[in-house]
Design a protein around this motif. Structure first.
Motif, PDB file in Angstrom:
ATOM      1  N   SER A   1       5.295   2.059   8.201  1.00 57.88           N
ATOM      2  CA  SER A   1       5.434   2.799   6.941  1.00 57.88           C
ATOM      3  C   SER A   1       6.110   4.148   7.122  1.00 57.88           C
TER       4      SER A   1
ATOM      5  N   LEU B   1      -2.674   9.905  -0.652  1.00 52.20           N
ATOM      6  CA  LEU B   1      -3.824   9.106  -1.065  1.00 52.20           C
ATOM      7  C   LEU B   1      -4.949   9.131  -0.026  1.00 52.20           C
ATOM      8  N   ARG B   2      -4.706   9.865   1.050  1.00 49.60           N
ATOM      9  CA  ARG B   2      -5.672   9.998   2.152  1.00 49.60           C
ATOM     10  C   ARG B   2      -6.012   8.644   2.767  1.00 49.60           C
ATOM     11  N   ILE B   3      -4.965   7.845   2.918  1.00 45.07           N
ATOM     12  CA  ILE B   3      -5.109   6.552   3.601  1.00 45.07           C
ATOM     13  C   ILE B   3      -4.599   6.734   5.012  1.00 45.07           C
ATOM     14  N   ASN B   4      -5.438   6.414   5.969  1.00 51.02           N
ATOM     15  CA  ASN B   4      -5.065   6.568   7.371  1.00 51.02           C
ATOM     16  C   ASN B   4      -4.726   5.199   7.947  1.00 51.02           C
ATOM     17  N   THR B   5      -3.528   5.079   8.462  1.00 48.54           N
ATOM     18  CA  THR B   5      -3.135   3.824   9.109  1.00 48.54           C
ATOM     19  C   THR B   5      -2.925   4.084  10.589  1.00 48.54           C
TER      20      THR B   5
ATOM     21  N   SER C   1       4.752   6.398   4.225  1.00 54.71           N
ATOM     22  CA  SER C   1       3.712   7.145   4.929  1.00 54.71           C
ATOM     23  C   SER C   1       3.327   8.412   4.169  1.00 54.71           C
TER      24      SER C   1
ATOM     25  N   TYR D   1       0.826   7.467   1.619  1.00 52.23           N
ATOM     26  CA  TYR D   1      -0.460   7.228   2.283  1.00 52.23           C
ATOM     27  C   TYR D   1      -1.176   8.554   2.541  1.00 52.23           C
ATOM     28  N   ASP D   2      -0.412   9.554   2.978  1.00 53.54           N
ATOM     29  CA  ASP D   2      -1.012  10.872   3.237  1.00 53.54           C
ATOM     30  C   ASP D   2      -1.610  11.459   1.968  1.00 53.54           C
TER      31      ASP D   2
END
Length: 183
Positions: free
Chosen positions: A30, A12-16, A6, A9-10
């Protein structure tokens, strides 16, 4: 453990957005485990290990788990010394003993993946086969010729050839050790 990504993801600025419903439904998301989830996993691992050691102790009189458990590896001779095995033998010995114990008189053993046949090997070496005016492809003819030359030992020899061929695509295979004596 688990791979908690996670944080990546933060960055890479990916929001799940998780869709978990019920207790521990999101354990394998994650995000890192909570203290509760970590305790639950440790408890399950401990329960599984205790079940394993209880069954080993019940099935092997006199085994010393402090010397044998915890995922250690031993040679066959050392396993005999530590009462971890009854005898040393091959896979064929084990299958024969199990068949005898189950009173099986007829059975088949299949290899997965199935070993490549001699004909298939020759087909790979010479795509399309080699044709002669009077006969078909050489692989089948060669197989028949070898069978005629070797005689009753042919099935055993062919099995060894097939096993050797398997090593080309899979570097580690369990192969039994046999001696083929041709007179």
């Amino acid at each position: 453990g688990k791979l908690a990504i996670s944080g990546m993801y933060d960055k890479l600025r990916i929001n799940t957005v998780g869709r978990a419903r019920g207790p521990r439904a999101g354990m394998f998301s994650s995000s890192p485990w909570t203290a509760e989830e970590r305790a639950f996993v440790r408890e399950r691992i401990t329960d599984t290990y205790n079940l394993f050691t209880d069954r080993v102790s019940a099935g092997r009189d006199g085994i010393e788990l402090d010397k044998t458990a915890e995922g250690r590896l031993f040679t066959g001779t050392k396993a005999l010394e530590l009462n971890m095995a009854d005898e040393i033998g091959s896979l064929s010995d084990t299958i024969a003993a199990m068949a005898d114990e189950l009173d099986l008189r007829s059975f088949d053993v299949l290899d997965y993946p199935e070993p490549q046949s001699l004909e298939d090997l020759f087909e790979q070496l010479v795509p399309g086969g080699v044709q002669s005016p009077a006969s078909g492809a050489v692989p089948a003819a060669l197989s028949q010729t070898l069978e005629a030359m070797v005689g009753p030992a042919w099935p055993e020899l062919r099995e060894r050839i097939d096993a050797a061929i398997m090593l080309r695509s899979s570097p580690i295979n369990m192969l039994e050790h046999r001696v083929l004596h041709i007179r």
